[in-house]
Design a protein around this motif. Structure first.
Motif, PDB file in Angstrom:
ATOM      1  N   ALA A 137    -114.575 -28.548 -56.054  1.00  0.00           N
ATOM      2  CA  ALA A 137    -113.311 -28.238 -55.384  1.00  0.00           C
ATOM      3  C   ALA A 137    -113.364 -28.609 -53.901  1.00  0.00           C
ATOM      4  N   PHE A 138    -114.576 -28.704 -53.329  1.00  0.00           N
ATOM      5  CA  PHE A 138    -114.709 -29.197 -51.956  1.00  0.00           C
ATOM      6  C   PHE A 138    -114.133 -30.608 -51.862  1.00  0.00           C
ATOM      7  N   LEU A 139    -114.530 -31.466 -52.787  1.00  0.00           N
ATOM      8  CA  LEU A 139    -114.030 -32.844 -52.801  1.00  0.00           C
ATOM      9  C   LEU A 139    -112.531 -32.867 -53.077  1.00  0.00           C
ATOM     10  N   GLU A 140    -112.095 -32.041 -54.010  1.00  0.00           N
ATOM     11  CA  GLU A 140    -110.681 -31.977 -54.350  1.00  0.00           C
ATOM     12  C   GLU A 140    -109.846 -31.604 -53.129  1.00  0.00           C
ATOM     13  N   GLY A 141    -110.306 -30.620 -52.356  1.00  0.00           N
ATOM     14  CA  GLY A 141    -109.590 -30.212 -51.151  1.00  0.00           C
ATOM     15  C   GLY A 141    -109.550 -31.307 -50.102  1.00  0.00           C
ATOM     16  N   ALA A 142    -110.667 -31.992 -49.914  1.00  0.00           N
ATOM     17  CA  ALA A 142    -110.721 -33.081 -48.932  1.00  0.00           C
ATOM     18  C   ALA A 142    -109.794 -34.219 -49.350  1.00  0.00           C
ATOM     19  N   TYR A 143    -109.888 -34.633 -50.609  1.00  0.00           N
ATOM     20  CA  TYR A 143    -109.046 -35.731 -51.064  1.00  0.00           C
ATOM     21  C   TYR A 143    -107.562 -35.369 -50.990  1.00  0.00           C
ATOM     22  N   GLN A 144    -107.213 -34.153 -51.393  1.00  0.00           N
ATOM     23  CA  GLN A 144    -105.804 -33.748 -51.344  1.00  0.00           C
ATOM     24  C   GLN A 144    -105.289 -33.781 -49.911  1.00  0.00           C
ATOM     25  N   ARG A 145    -106.075 -33.307 -48.949  1.00  0.00           N
ATOM     26  CA  ARG A 145    -105.651 -33.315 -47.551  1.00  0.00           C
ATOM     27  C   ARG A 145    -105.457 -34.742 -47.037  1.00  0.00           C
ATOM     28  N   TRP A 146    -106.431 -35.605 -47.322  1.00  0.00           N
ATOM     29  CA  TRP A 146    -106.309 -36.992 -46.881  1.00  0.00           C
ATOM     30  C   TRP A 146    -105.076 -37.656 -47.491  1.00  0.00           C
ATOM     31  N   LEU A 147    -104.857 -37.428 -48.772  1.00  0.00           N
ATOM     32  CA  LEU A 147    -103.717 -38.050 -49.437  1.00  0.00           C
ATOM     33  C   LEU A 147    -102.397 -37.500 -48.896  1.00  0.00           C
ATOM     34  N   ASP A 148    -102.339 -36.216 -48.617  1.00  0.00           N
ATOM     35  CA  ASP A 148    -101.153 -35.626 -47.993  1.00  0.00           C
ATOM     36  C   ASP A 148    -100.931 -36.242 -46.612  1.00  0.00           C
ATOM     37  N   GLU A 149    -102.016 -36.393 -45.848  1.00  0.00           N
ATOM     38  CA  GLU A 149    -101.948 -37.000 -44.516  1.00  0.00           C
ATOM     39  C   GLU A 149    -101.359 -38.412 -44.586  1.00  0.00           C
ATOM     40  N   LEU A 150    -101.652 -39.102 -45.673  1.00  0.00           N
ATOM     41  CA  LEU A 150    -101.194 -40.479 -45.826  1.00  0.00           C
ATOM     42  C   LEU A 150     -99.835 -40.593 -46.520  1.00  0.00           C
ATOM     43  N   GLY A 151     -99.198 -39.440 -46.773  1.00  0.00           N
ATOM     44  CA  GLY A 151     -97.843 -39.466 -47.311  1.00  0.00           C
ATOM     45  C   GLY A 151     -97.708 -39.295 -48.800  1.00  0.00           C
ATOM     46  N   ALA A 152     -98.687 -38.719 -49.447  1.00  0.00           N
ATOM     47  CA  ALA A 152     -98.626 -38.526 -50.901  1.00  0.00           C
ATOM     48  C   ALA A 152     -97.988 -37.189 -51.267  1.00  0.00           C
ATOM     49  N   GLY A 153     -97.120 -36.677 -50.404  1.00  0.00           N
ATOM     50  CA  GLY A 153     -96.428 -35.421 -50.700  1.00  0.00           C
ATOM     51  C   GLY A 153     -95.682 -35.527 -52.021  1.00  0.00           C
ATOM     52  N   GLY A 154     -95.637 -34.449 -52.757  1.00  0.00           N
ATOM     53  CA  GLY A 154     -95.003 -34.464 -54.070  1.00  0.00           C
ATOM     54  C   GLY A 154     -95.940 -34.889 -55.183  1.00  0.00           C
ATOM     55  N   LEU A 155     -97.151 -35.302 -54.803  1.00  0.00           N
ATOM     56  CA  LEU A 155     -98.158 -35.649 -55.798  1.00  0.00           C
ATOM     57  C   LEU A 155     -99.264 -34.612 -55.750  1.00  0.00           C
ATOM     58  N   ASP A 156     -99.846 -34.360 -56.881  1.00  0.00           N
ATOM     59  CA  ASP A 156    -100.842 -33.308 -57.001  1.00  0.00           C
ATOM     60  C   ASP A 156    -102.170 -33.905 -57.446  1.00  0.00           C
ATOM     61  N   LEU A 157    -103.240 -33.450 -56.827  1.00  0.00           N
ATOM     62  CA  LEU A 157    -104.582 -33.919 -57.179  1.00  0.00           C
ATOM     63  C   LEU A 157    -105.308 -32.822 -57.943  1.00  0.00           C
ATOM     64  N   ARG A 158    -105.879 -33.166 -59.071  1.00  0.00           N
ATOM     65  CA  ARG A 158    -106.634 -32.208 -59.888  1.00  0.00           C
ATOM     66  C   ARG A 158    -107.898 -32.847 -60.398  1.00  0.00           C
ATOM     67  N   GLN A 159    -108.942 -32.034 -60.497  1.00  0.00           N
ATOM     68  CA  GLN A 159    -110.194 -32.511 -61.080  1.00  0.00           C
ATOM     69  C   GLN A 159    -109.997 -32.700 -62.571  1.00  0.00           C
ATOM     70  N   PHE A 160    -110.516 -33.800 -63.068  1.00  0.00           N
ATOM     71  CA  PHE A 160    -110.514 -34.103 -64.488  1.00  0.00           C
ATOM     72  C   PHE A 160    -111.951 -33.973 -64.962  1.00  0.00           C
ATOM     73  N   GLU A 161    -112.177 -33.182 -65.959  1.00  0.00           N
ATOM     74  CA  GLU A 161    -113.539 -32.921 -66.427  1.00  0.00           C
ATOM     75  C   GLU A 161    -114.129 -34.158 -67.095  1.00  0.00           C
ATOM     76  N   MET A 181    -113.881 -23.400 -51.717  1.00  0.00           N
ATOM     77  CA  MET A 181    -114.433 -24.739 -51.546  1.00  0.00           C
ATOM     78  C   MET A 181    -113.329 -25.745 -51.200  1.00  0.00           C
ATOM     79  N   ALA A 182    -112.158 -25.593 -51.790  1.00  0.00           N
ATOM     80  CA  ALA A 182    -111.050 -26.494 -51.462  1.00  0.00           C
ATOM     81  C   ALA A 182    -110.642 -26.322 -50.000  1.00  0.00           C
ATOM     82  N   ARG A 183    -110.614 -25.085 -49.516  1.00  0.00           N
ATOM     83  CA  ARG A 183    -110.281 -24.856 -48.096  1.00  0.00           C
ATOM     84  C   ARG A 183    -111.340 -25.468 -47.185  1.00  0.00           C
ATOM     85  N   ILE A 184    -112.598 -25.398 -47.576  1.00  0.00           N
ATOM     86  CA  ILE A 184    -113.669 -26.035 -46.802  1.00  0.00           C
ATOM     87  C   ILE A 184    -113.470 -27.550 -46.817  1.00  0.00           C
ATOM     88  N   GLY A 185    -113.071 -28.091 -47.957  1.00  0.00           N
ATOM     89  CA  GLY A 185    -112.778 -29.517 -48.056  1.00  0.00           C
ATOM     90  C   GLY A 185    -111.635 -29.933 -47.137  1.00  0.00           C
TER      91      GLY A 185
END
Length: 154
Positions: free
Chosen positions: A115-139, A46-50
């Motif tokens: 995880a679909f949303l997590e993958g999409a958000y992580q990609r967008w944030l990486d695209e915008l320069g958030a390298g070195g930061l990690d995105l994780r789902q919080f329950e 799902m993250a890869r689909i995101g």
């Protein structure tokens, strides 16, 4: 995360948002996926689909959190995929996503479909320069509201 009245409204909206023509299909698809793959593998899928989704909807130039929130909300709203709040904390940025139609996959899929949303958000944030930061789902314990936290990699 929300009061009881708001949660009830969000529950109703989330359960009725996905088109009825897709609910039975998506539930059956999710059940088949679950017989073939472990939860961790389903989350990876799902993250890869995101990521693919985010690649097809590039963020462009977002220079402020308001720009980022506007991009997220414009993107999701145009697809009837709910809405987003960004909440800046001292040590992380919370992305709260409400009313994504992931409930159409059925309740059992709630552990891996976000995880679909997590993958999409992580990609967008990486695209915008958030390298070195990690995105994780919080329950959150809510099926109509997902929270993701962006923080320094541990």
């Amino acid at each position: 995360m929300r009061d009881e009245h708001t949660a009830t409204l969000l529950d109703y909206y989330t359960s009725h948002q996905a088109s009825t023509q897709w609910r039975a299909f998506l539930t059956a698809l999710a059940q088949e996926f679950e017989t073939q793959l472990e939860t961790s593998q389903l989350r990876e899928l799902m993250a890869r689909i995101g990521v693919r989704f985010a690649d097809a909807h590039p963020a462009g130039a977002c220079t402020t959190l308001d720009d980022l929130a506007a991009f997220f909300n414009t993107t999701w709203s145009s697809l009837d995929w709910g809405f987003v709040n960004l909440v800046e904390q001292d040590d992380y940025l919370a992305i709260e996503h409400f009313c994504a139609p992931l409930a159409a996959f059925g309740p059992a899929a709630a552990t891996w479909t976000p995880a679909f949303l997590e993958g999409a958000y992580q990609r967008w944030l990486d695209e915008l320069g958030a390298g070195g930061l990690d995105l994780r789902q919080f329950e959150t314990g809510e099926w109509h509201a997902f929270e993701f936290r962006l923080a320094k990699t541990a």
